[in-house]
Design an enzyme around this catalytic site. Structure first.
Site: not given
Ligand code: T1G
Length: 725
Positions: A475, A513
């Site tokens: 990411e 997340n």
């Protein structure tokens, strides 16, 4: 001869297939001008049909043929997956399978020997084409990969592979290849009996031409012919065969929970076809291929294929933004993540300085990195000198010496802002002006980190997932000031080390997340409501996640989850402001999960997870009594994640729904057969998802309030992906 290929590479235009016949040898060159790879499209099938007719007619006194690719990196990447989108009904796909089978039957029945001269990927229909040839030569190039990955697309081999491969290499070896979709390099393919010879790229066409003429002169015999009867006779004994298939079926069920129809159907097709001739076996193959190719699972997996390759190839910046080449990096923090990043980089040709404050910590990190490299080198049957060269790419240090030569520096130190600020300053004192400064933080806003930097536009998030060697996603997180060339360099670096990158904008929890947190919090709330932990985990593995949320808590660490939960509760107080108390109680009780062998589950001496730790329920203060239907657990946990994903697109954290699906599938194992959260909304219907969320909001409150974008999609009947069914 080699010049033929060079000329072809330069002049890639016109027909994807060309044939030149000289002195009785036909050289068939594949070079699809319209794509970066050769694929078996309708056009290619037509072209090959004409070539086969010329060979069947013995044009130019042809005595042998070689099939070679003029494309760097691929021989044939299989059927054109793009065309799968046109399959409206099983009959369409079945017809495509039959067309492929017929072409390869003609190739196999040619009266002249045909040599497959393989350099680059020979996958799916590509390998099936090679299996229909008389002899296979492959190069020792790292790009040369052979495999039948069809199950990863929710289908089965449809051009004779289910019949030809078991007959060539034996049942067990063939099942292993087709059920896993694993790709073999040339040396392992030869060991498996698929390839007859392995040669360097430079002599491929020369050797293939010589061997083709030797076959024509009956001076050479293919390995397969030299083996008497089908290999591994033992496998052919009925009891043994039954055992092999039942074991394979059991393995598939354990791995897929029966959620993927293709591998189970594959077993049926192969078992039913083993005692039939290839033609009859292909009948069943074509029918099964037809039925599987139009299943929702196959459509989702094709979606995952295209979104992941697009994410790899599209940094989303103008062509004028050029990435820096990344040949040397430095990693600060030689812990589990730092060592993993070092190993993944070294394995892909990058030199690495691995730094830690204490010599023993740097040495431990080096050991971890080298063990992972040696393990993978063993799997690839690398030779000793190659292994030495590989592990020597990682050099440990306690100083910043050598950092000036690094193109990228990744800090992977403990999740503490002031520590990271200090490290950033130290790096900038020693690293070159043009260095990209990446942070592997999973919770601290990149904007905050950049505040400590003298060159904030060089600062970017490079968020790897644990374990780095297994998790494909990186990411990449940009903050307002990140320079485009820095983003492009980070993207190119991630792609170079074989990862699938997505680029997201800085925000608490970034993307992955951010969508994982409400899902994990909801699981903890369900525990507090009295749902048993193994029931929760089973509900989500049966929904398609690799592991359940409670097991995941023990894997990531309760202290890490607690920290992330607090950051999210603060940032999104309206929906996540009421975090479950059970995590605090667990940490207070010294239960950190697998890392200290004390979590929700108990762990054996070997560190392996055992069963639920019943003492946890006393800690929760609510004995497990609630029988919640599995479907409700799946709905509450699945939809809270999907809804949050849509919200991140709405807020501009995500640049596209494509990145959202790739991030969820490759970052946290969102079920691939569901395509990703956005594809899931499209397939389920935005209105249906909206109605279900509103029902949950009624019962459980604001944390289920539907994202505005979802309401708009439902109102306008819009989809995130036009080709979603
Ligand atoms: N069909 C259509 N497009 C394909 C393709 C394929 N088979 N393979 C690659 N592409 C496109 C890809 O989307 C990308 O497009 C570009 O090529 C470069 O790919 C009958 C039915 C070959 C190892 O599963 O594994 O055969 O983004 O970036 O990293 O039994 O692509 O540039 O627009 O990935 O060098 C089975 C899939 C098909 C192999 C190259 N075959 N491809 O990797 O390049 S089913 C596969 C790959 C089948 C038969 C059945 C990889 C690669 P764009 P890339 P790369």
């Amino acid at each position: 001869m080699a010049t033929i290929l060079e000329e072809e590479r330069q002049t890639a235009q016109g027909a994807p297939v060309r044939m030149e016949i000289r002195d009785g040898l036909a050289v068939v060159t594949l070079n699809d001008p319209a794509r970066p790879v050769n694929v078996i499209s309708e056009g290619m099938l037509r072209e090959m049909g004409e070539i086969l007719e010329r060979l069947e007619n013995g044009e130019g006194g042809v005595r042998a043929a070689v099939i070679v690719s003029a494309k760097k990196g691929t021989w044939i990447a299989g059927a054109d997956i793009e065309e799968f989108k046109n399959f409206a009904a099983p009959a369409d796909a079945e017809a495509a399978s039959r067309a492929g089978q017929e072409m390869l039957d003609r190739l196999e029945q040619l009266r002249i020997p045909v040599v497959a001269a393989i350099d680059g990927a020979a996958l799916g229909g590509g390998l099936e084409t090679a299996l229909a040839c008389t002899y296979r030569i492959a190069t020792d190039s790292p790009k040369t990969k052979l495999g039948l990955p069809e199950v990863q697309l929710g289908i089965i081999p449809g051009a004779g592979g289910t019949a030809r491969l078991p007959r060539l290499i034996g049942l067990r070896a063939a099942l292993d290849l087709m059920l896993t979709g694993k790709q073999l390099d040339a040396r392992r393919a030869m060991k498996a009996g698929i390839v007859d010879e392995v040669v360097p790229q430079t002599v491929l066409l020369e050797v293939a031409s010589r061997q083709a003429m030797a076959l024509a002169a009956k001076k050479l015999q293919p390995r397969a012919a030299r083996r008497s009867g089908s290999p591994e006779r033992l496998e052919n004994l009925l009891p043994m065969r039954k055992l092999i298939f039942s074991k394979a079926r059991q393995g598939v069920m354990e791995k897929t929970h029966g959620l993927y129809p293709a591998p189970l159907r594959l077993l049926k097709v192969i078992e039913a076809g083993l005692d039939k001739d290839v033609r009859a076996a292909q009948e069943m193959e074509a029918r099964a291929f037809g039925e599987l190719a139009v299943t929702p699972e196959a459509r989702s997996l094709v979606h995952v294929f295209f979104t992941s390759t697009e994410a790899k190839n599209d940094v989303g910046l103008g062509d004028d933004v050029k990435p820096k080449s990344v040949d040397q990096i430095a990693v600060v923090g030689a812990g589990f993540m730092g060592a993993g990043i070092a190993a993944a980089s070294a394995e892909n040709g990058i030199r690495v300085r691995l730094k830690d404050v204490k010599p023993e910590a740097a040495a431990k990190g080096l050991r971890t990195a080298r063990e992972s490299l040696i393990k993978r080198a063993k799997r690839k049957k690398m030779r000793r000198f190659e292994v030495t060269k590989l592990v020597d790419r990682v050099q440990p240090t306690t100083e910043y010496s050598g950092f000036h030569a690094s193109d990228v520096v990744v800090e992977a130190v403990f999740e503490d802002l002031s520590l990271k600020h200090r490290v950033i300053k130290e790096i900038e004192e020693h690293a070159g002006e043009g260095v990209v400064l990446g942070s592997n933080t999973s919770t601290i806003p990149i904007t905050k980190l950049a505040e400590a930097s003298a060159r904030p536009d060089h600062v970017i998030g490079l968020h790897f997932f644990s374990p780095v060697e297994k998790m494909p996603l990186v990411e990449i997180i940009t903050h307002e000031g990140t320079a485009d060339w820095v983003t492009a360099t980070a993207h190119a670096y991630a792609k170079k080390i074989g990862k699938t990158p997505i680029v997201v904008h800085d925000s608490p929890g970034f993307y992955v997340n951010r969508i994982l947190s409400p899902y994990m919090a909801e699981a903890a709330l369900l525990l507090q409501e009295g749902v048993r932990m193994e029931e929760l985990d089973r509900a989500m593995t049966e929904w398609g996640f690799p592991v359940g949320p409670v097991t995941l808590y023990d894997e990531v660490g309760l202290d890490v989850a607690q920290k992330a939960g607090k950051i999210m509760a603060e940032a999104f107080a309206d929906r996540m402001g009421n975090p479950p108390t059970v995590i605090d109680k667990m940490v207070a009780d010294g239960r950190l999960g697998r890392k200290n062998s004390k979590g929700f589950y108990t762990f054996g001496e070997d560190g392996k997870k055992q069963g639920p730790d019943e003492a946890v329920y006393a800690l929760i203060g609510n004995p497990p009594k609630k029988e919640t239907p599995r479907a409700e657990l799946q709905e509450r946990l699945g939809l809270i994640m999907v809804n949050e994903a849509v919200r991140t697109l709405e807020e501009g954290v995500l640049r596209s729904a494509r990145d959202g699906d790739v991030g969820a599938v490759f970052g946290i194992g969102f079920p691939p057969f569901r395509g990703g959260p956005f594809w899931y909304v499209d397939v389920t219907g935005a209105q249906t998802v909206l109605d279900r969320l509103r029902a949950l909001e009624q019962r459980f409150g604001a944390r289920y309030r539907p994202a505005k974008l979802l309401e708009e999609m439902a109102r306008d009947g819009r989809k995130f992906f036009p080709d979603a069914a």
